[in-house]
Design an enzyme around this catalytic site. Structure first.
Site, PDB file in Angstrom:
ATOM      1  N   TYR A  35      51.268   4.251 101.101  1.00 56.00           N
ATOM      2  CA  TYR A  35      51.657   4.019  99.710  1.00 56.00           C
ATOM      3  C   TYR A  35      53.148   3.759  99.565  1.00 56.00           C
ATOM      4  O   TYR A  35      53.603   3.225  98.551  1.00 56.00           O
ATOM      5  CB  TYR A  35      51.204   5.183  98.818  1.00 56.00           C
ATOM      6  CG  TYR A  35      52.089   6.413  98.798  1.00 56.00           C
ATOM      7  CD1 TYR A  35      53.141   6.521  97.891  1.00 56.00           C
ATOM      8  CD2 TYR A  35      51.881   7.463  99.679  1.00 56.00           C
ATOM      9  CE1 TYR A  35      53.954   7.634  97.861  1.00 56.00           C
ATOM     10  CE2 TYR A  35      52.679   8.586  99.654  1.00 56.00           C
ATOM     11  CZ  TYR A  35      53.717   8.664  98.745  1.00 56.00           C
ATOM     12  OH  TYR A  35      54.529   9.772  98.727  1.00 56.00           O
ATOM     13  N   ARG A  47      47.296   8.003 100.722  1.00 57.69           N
ATOM     14  CA  ARG A  47      46.565   8.532  99.567  1.00 57.69           C
ATOM     15  C   ARG A  47      46.854   7.719  98.305  1.00 57.69           C
ATOM     16  O   ARG A  47      48.003   7.478  97.974  1.00 57.69           O
ATOM     17  CB  ARG A  47      46.922  10.007  99.335  1.00 57.69           C
ATOM     18  CG  ARG A  47      46.209  10.902 100.329  1.00 57.69           C
ATOM     19  CD  ARG A  47      46.638  12.315 100.181  1.00 57.69           C
ATOM     20  NE  ARG A  47      48.015  12.490 100.620  1.00 57.69           N
ATOM     21  CZ  ARG A  47      48.660  13.664 100.565  1.00 57.69           C
ATOM     22  NH1 ARG A  47      48.060  14.713 100.068  1.00 57.69           N
ATOM     23  NH2 ARG A  47      49.886  13.758 101.003  1.00 57.69           N
ATOM     24  N   THR A  96      51.538  21.174  91.220  1.00 61.08           N
ATOM     25  CA  THR A  96      51.690  20.448  89.952  1.00 61.08           C
ATOM     26  C   THR A  96      50.470  20.737  89.079  1.00 61.08           C
ATOM     27  O   THR A  96      49.334  20.570  89.524  1.00 61.08           O
ATOM     28  CB  THR A  96      51.800  18.943  90.235  1.00 61.08           C
ATOM     29  OG1 THR A  96      52.859  18.760  91.159  1.00 61.08           O
ATOM     30  CG2 THR A  96      52.074  18.160  88.971  1.00 61.08           C
ATOM     31  N   ASN A 149      57.559  13.023  86.994  1.00 62.66           N
ATOM     32  CA  ASN A 149      56.733  11.997  87.632  1.00 62.66           C
ATOM     33  C   ASN A 149      56.213  10.974  86.617  1.00 62.66           C
ATOM     34  O   ASN A 149      56.019   9.802  86.958  1.00 62.66           O
ATOM     35  CB  ASN A 149      55.599  12.641  88.430  1.00 62.66           C
ATOM     36  CG  ASN A 149      56.131  13.176  89.764  1.00 62.66           C
ATOM     37  OD1 ASN A 149      57.265  12.909  90.138  1.00 62.66           O
ATOM     38  ND2 ASN A 149      55.311  13.918  90.482  1.00 62.66           N
ATOM     39  N   ARG A 180      74.337   1.426  81.731  1.00 61.57           N
ATOM     40  CA  ARG A 180      73.294   2.392  81.326  1.00 61.57           C
ATOM     41  C   ARG A 180      71.889   1.858  81.542  1.00 61.57           C
ATOM     42  O   ARG A 180      70.940   2.360  80.967  1.00 61.57           O
ATOM     43  CB  ARG A 180      73.509   2.778  79.849  1.00 61.57           C
ATOM     44  CG  ARG A 180      74.704   3.712  79.645  1.00 61.57           C
ATOM     45  CD  ARG A 180      74.964   4.036  78.193  1.00 61.57           C
ATOM     46  NE  ARG A 180      75.328   2.884  77.392  1.00 61.57           N
ATOM     47  CZ  ARG A 180      76.528   2.282  77.428  1.00 61.57           C
ATOM     48  NH1 ARG A 180      77.487   2.747  78.212  1.00 61.57           N
ATOM     49  NH2 ARG A 180      76.778   1.226  76.673  1.00 61.57           N
ATOM     50  N   LYS A 240      57.947  19.282  85.476  1.00 68.94           N
ATOM     51  CA  LYS A 240      57.422  18.589  86.665  1.00 68.94           C
ATOM     52  C   LYS A 240      56.617  17.357  86.254  1.00 68.94           C
ATOM     53  O   LYS A 240      56.755  16.265  86.822  1.00 68.94           O
ATOM     54  CB  LYS A 240      56.535  19.553  87.457  1.00 68.94           C
ATOM     55  CG  LYS A 240      55.750  18.922  88.577  1.00 68.94           C
ATOM     56  CD  LYS A 240      56.649  18.437  89.681  1.00 68.94           C
ATOM     57  CE  LYS A 240      55.876  17.616  90.697  1.00 68.94           C
ATOM     58  NZ  LYS A 240      56.663  17.256  91.857  1.00 68.94           N
ATOM     59  N   THR A 249      46.041  19.914  93.355  1.00 68.40           N
ATOM     60  CA  THR A 249      45.514  19.885  91.986  1.00 68.40           C
ATOM     61  C   THR A 249      45.175  18.427  91.663  1.00 68.40           C
ATOM     62  O   THR A 249      45.953  17.741  90.996  1.00 68.40           O
ATOM     63  CB  THR A 249      46.550  20.426  90.984  1.00 68.40           C
ATOM     64  OG1 THR A 249      47.827  19.848  91.290  1.00 68.40           O
ATOM     65  CG2 THR A 249      46.667  21.933  91.030  1.00 68.40           C
ATOM     66  N   ARG A 305      59.361  19.732  94.676  1.00 69.21           N
ATOM     67  CA  ARG A 305      59.907  18.400  94.340  1.00 69.21           C
ATOM     68  C   ARG A 305      60.110  17.572  95.597  1.00 69.21           C
ATOM     69  O   ARG A 305      61.080  16.827  95.676  1.00 69.21           O
ATOM     70  CB  ARG A 305      61.268  18.578  93.676  1.00 69.21           C
ATOM     71  CG  ARG A 305      61.197  18.849  92.194  1.00 69.21           C
ATOM     72  CD  ARG A 305      62.598  19.135  91.710  1.00 69.21           C
ATOM     73  NE  ARG A 305      62.697  19.033  90.258  1.00 69.21           N
ATOM     74  CZ  ARG A 305      63.763  19.420  89.587  1.00 69.21           C
ATOM     75  NH1 ARG A 305      64.814  19.920  90.225  1.00 69.21           N
ATOM     76  NH2 ARG A 305      63.804  19.311  88.290  1.00 69.21           N
ATOM     77  N   CYS A 338      50.925  12.096  93.765  1.00 72.79           N
ATOM     78  CA  CYS A 338      51.616  12.717  92.631  1.00 72.79           C
ATOM     79  C   CYS A 338      51.685  11.783  91.440  1.00 72.79           C
ATOM     80  O   CYS A 338      51.127  12.064  90.390  1.00 72.79           O
ATOM     81  CB  CYS A 338      53.040  13.074  93.043  1.00 72.79           C
ATOM     82  SG  CYS A 338      53.087  14.053  94.527  1.00 72.79           S
TER      83      CYS A 338
HETATM   84  N1  SAJ Z   1      57.307   2.485  93.528  1.00 73.47           N
HETATM   85  C1  SAJ Z   1      57.438   1.230  92.952  1.00 73.47           C
HETATM   86  N2  SAJ Z   1      58.642   0.870  92.452  1.00 73.47           N
HETATM   87  C2  SAJ Z   1      59.730   1.687  92.493  1.00 73.47           C
HETATM   88  C3  SAJ Z   1      59.594   2.974  93.057  1.00 73.47           C
HETATM   89  C4  SAJ Z   1      58.377   3.349  93.575  1.00 73.47           C
HETATM   90  O1  SAJ Z   1      56.482   0.453  92.893  1.00 73.47           O
HETATM   91  O2  SAJ Z   1      60.798   1.266  92.027  1.00 73.47           O
HETATM   92  C5  SAJ Z   1      55.994   2.921  94.082  1.00 73.47           C
HETATM   93  C6  SAJ Z   1      56.078   3.300  95.556  1.00 73.47           C
HETATM   94  O3  SAJ Z   1      55.966   2.173  96.366  1.00 73.47           O
HETATM   95  C7  SAJ Z   1      54.895   4.238  95.675  1.00 73.47           C
HETATM   96  C8  SAJ Z   1      54.851   4.930  94.312  1.00 73.47           C
HETATM   97  O4  SAJ Z   1      55.627   4.138  93.450  1.00 73.47           O
HETATM   98  O5  SAJ Z   1      53.678   3.544  95.845  1.00 73.47           O
HETATM   99  C9  SAJ Z   1      55.337   6.349  94.289  1.00 73.47           C
HETATM  100  O6  SAJ Z   1      56.489   6.501  95.096  1.00 73.47           O
HETATM  101  P1  SAJ Z   1      57.801   7.299  94.689  1.00 73.47           P
HETATM  102  O7  SAJ Z   1      58.900   6.768  95.492  1.00 73.47           O
HETATM  103  O8  SAJ Z   1      58.000   7.211  93.215  1.00 73.47           O
HETATM  104  O9  SAJ Z   1      57.576   8.819  95.043  1.00 73.47           O
HETATM  105  P2  SAJ Z   1      56.473   9.817  95.671  1.00 73.47           P
HETATM  106  O10 SAJ Z   1      55.163   9.678  94.935  1.00 73.47           O
HETATM  107  O11 SAJ Z   1      56.469   9.705  97.133  1.00 73.47           O
HETATM  108  O12 SAJ Z   1      57.122  11.230  95.287  1.00 73.47           O
HETATM  109  C10 SAJ Z   1      57.293  11.570  93.926  1.00 73.47           C
HETATM  110  C11 SAJ Z   1      58.775  11.965  93.713  1.00 73.47           C
HETATM  111  N3  SAJ Z   1      59.045  12.063  92.280  1.00 73.47           N
HETATM  112  C12 SAJ Z   1      60.068  11.419  91.706  1.00 73.47           C
HETATM  113  O13 SAJ Z   1      60.808  10.676  92.298  1.00 73.47           O
HETATM  114  C13 SAJ Z   1      60.242  11.666  90.231  1.00 73.47           C
HETATM  115  C14 SAJ Z   1      59.033  13.280  94.453  1.00 73.47           C
HETATM  116  O14 SAJ Z   1      60.342  13.724  94.200  1.00 73.47           O
HETATM  117  C15 SAJ Z   1      58.035  14.342  93.990  1.00 73.47           C
HETATM  118  O15 SAJ Z   1      58.251  15.587  94.632  1.00 73.47           O
HETATM  119  C16 SAJ Z   1      56.651  13.853  94.352  1.00 73.47           C
HETATM  120  O16 SAJ Z   1      56.413  12.640  93.611  1.00 73.47           O
HETATM  121  C17 SAJ Z   1      55.660  14.946  93.987  1.00 73.47           C
HETATM  122  O17 SAJ Z   1      55.228  15.679  94.898  1.00 73.47           O
HETATM  123  O18 SAJ Z   1      55.373  15.134  92.798  1.00 73.47           O
END
Ligand code: SAJ
Length: 431
Positions: A315, A323, A121, A210, A246, A206, A86, A154, A260
């Protein structure tokens, strides 16, 4: 699960395929459908089109057992699980065409009593407006005669199998009966707790997950920008602040990639401009991190027209997935500003670039570095953590932009490098 023997999984990508394999392993007869010839050819040859080793092993096992089959043609079944992409359009509105066409292809095969689950999603209301309405056929009422649910995936790429098996699940039914049936299905092959709710609350949850992450990463990136201006090291300050019981500040970086997090907040923003300024600003901050890194490098002396090495196309660390990666943003900017480049990544072999920009990928770090004037560390791949100044000495201008805080800065500045760390002031031999 009683009443469900055969399951149709529509969309055999990074979520649908491992889900199909795990259902097959649990004893269901699973028929996977995809429109992509390459995926189907690969599966029909007994191979897995996905590179994650644990996924490949369960998929091959499921194919061998005969419980998983794949083709381009739809079949009838007791349950249907939709896992199609999506994406967003260039104007940031949701592109639900793949969900719509999945429903269209399923409709003739969905019979009274079927359980239909959307995992993709999606904006709030999609399960009711696209799935239920699309399955409304003559003599079949989607709410009375079918059990329709939204149950978001997830998975965290790189840990797909354990995330499907062990994460709690949100199970949103158009009716409580639908939710109870979907709950029983997930309980039959996963050990996380399925929590039931309405389809709309499940869709929203969901997007909330994110978006929460995107906004919090944007906050970390703003903290980094303030630290750069205030000549303070943001990492040290985050460590101090996170000692509060906290507070949990995330890590700043070169931006947010993946299929995502850079996409999902737009599903909440669309049609709600007046409410979602914070979400839009967060997206803009995260999308402009790569530009900030390049601007800082130019201020520190990087000249347009030179050649730079980009370290990391993926990424996220140690993945082969590029992606929407921050490197995509950087490549577009380098192209606009007249640079040439070479992109190193140990895992990524292909990037789908917008606007025809060529990534010039290589898996050979020495080649990338020896051809370059300066380097940008864009991904926290483990191989970059041990980089020594000696390894980079061939670079002419000796500028290294550290978008992931991978380097021991002092050893580099002692060797004559200028280091531009995200979230800390520029460091050079002079000071
Ligand atoms: N990133 C940062 N700083 C951080 C954490 C991440 O810059 O402190 C960047 C990463 O380098 C990356 C991007 O954010 O480029 C996204 O990475 P991510 O670790 O947040 O996660 P994704 O996109 O691989 O997967 C997310 C996850 N969602 C959450 O943690 C809330 C995963 O559980 C979901 O299933 C997935 O999106 C999805 O399919 O929606």
């Amino acid at each position: 699960m009683p009443g469900v023997k055969k399951i149709i999984v529509v969309g055999l990508g990074y979520v649908g395929l491992p889900t199909a394999a795990l259902l097959a392993r649990a004893g269901y007869d699973v028929h996977g459908v995809d429109i992509d010839d390459k995926i189907i050819d690969c599966l029909q040859n007994g191979d897995c089109p996905l590179g994650e080793p644990e996924v490949a092993s369960i998929v091959c096992e499921a194919l061998e057992s005969g419980h998983l089959q794949a083709s381009k043609t739809m079949e009838t079944g007791d349950a249907f699980i939709i896992c199609v992409p999506t994406p967003i359009r260039p104007d940031k509105t949701a592109d639900l065409r793949m969900v719509e066409s999945a429903v269209k292809s399923m409709a003739p095969f969905v019979t009274k009593g079927a359980l239909v689950i959307l995992e993709s999603t999606s904006p709030i209301g999609t399960t009711r407006n696209v799935i239920a309405d699309g399955l409304r056929q003559q003599g079949l009422d989607p709410v009375e005669d079918l059990d329709i649910c939204y149950c978001p995936e997830r998975v965290f790429p790189g840990k797909t199998v354990s995330e499907i098996l062990h994460n709690d699940r949100v199970v949103g039914g158009l009716t409580p009966r639908a939710a109870e049936r979907a709950k029983a299905l997930y309980e039959s092959f996963c050990d996380g707790t399925p929590v039931t709710t309405s389809a709309e609350s499940a869709e929203y949850s969901k997007l909330m997950e994110n978006t929460f992450r995107d906004v919090n990463i944007a906050l970390a990136n703003v903290f980094a920008r303030i630290a750069e201006e205030a000549s303070v090291d943001v990492q040290e300050v985050i460590n101090l602040a996170n000692r509060h019981p906290r507070v949990q500040v995330l890590s700043p970086g070169p931006g947010v990639g993946g299929h995502c997090i850079p996409v999902d907040p737009w599903f909440l923003i669309e049609g709600r401009d007046a409410l979602t300024g914070l979400l839009r600003t967060s997206r803009e901050i995260n999308d402009s991190q790569a530009e900030r890194l390049l601007d800082r490098a130019e201020e520190a002396g990087l000249s347009r027209g030179t050649k730079v090495a980009i370290l990391g196309a993926a990424y996220r660390a140690d993945l082969d997935d590029a992606r929407e990666s921050p490197t995509e943003h950087l490549l577009s900017l380098l192209s606009e500003r007249g640079y040439s480049w070479v992109t190193h990544d140990p895992y990524v072999t292909h990037m789908h670039m917008h606007g025809g920009v060529e990534p010039n990928l290589t898996a050979d770090l020495d080649v990338a570095i020896s051809e370059a004037d300066a380097a940008f560390i864009m991904t926290d791949h483990a191989v970059y953590r041990g980089l020594s100044p000696e390894k980079l000495l061939k670079m002419k201008s000796r500028i290294v932009v550290d978008g992931r805080r991978m380097l021991h800065d002092r050893s580099f500045t002692d060797a004559g490098f200028t280091i531009i760390p995200v979230g800390a002031p520029v460091m050079s031999a002079k000071g």
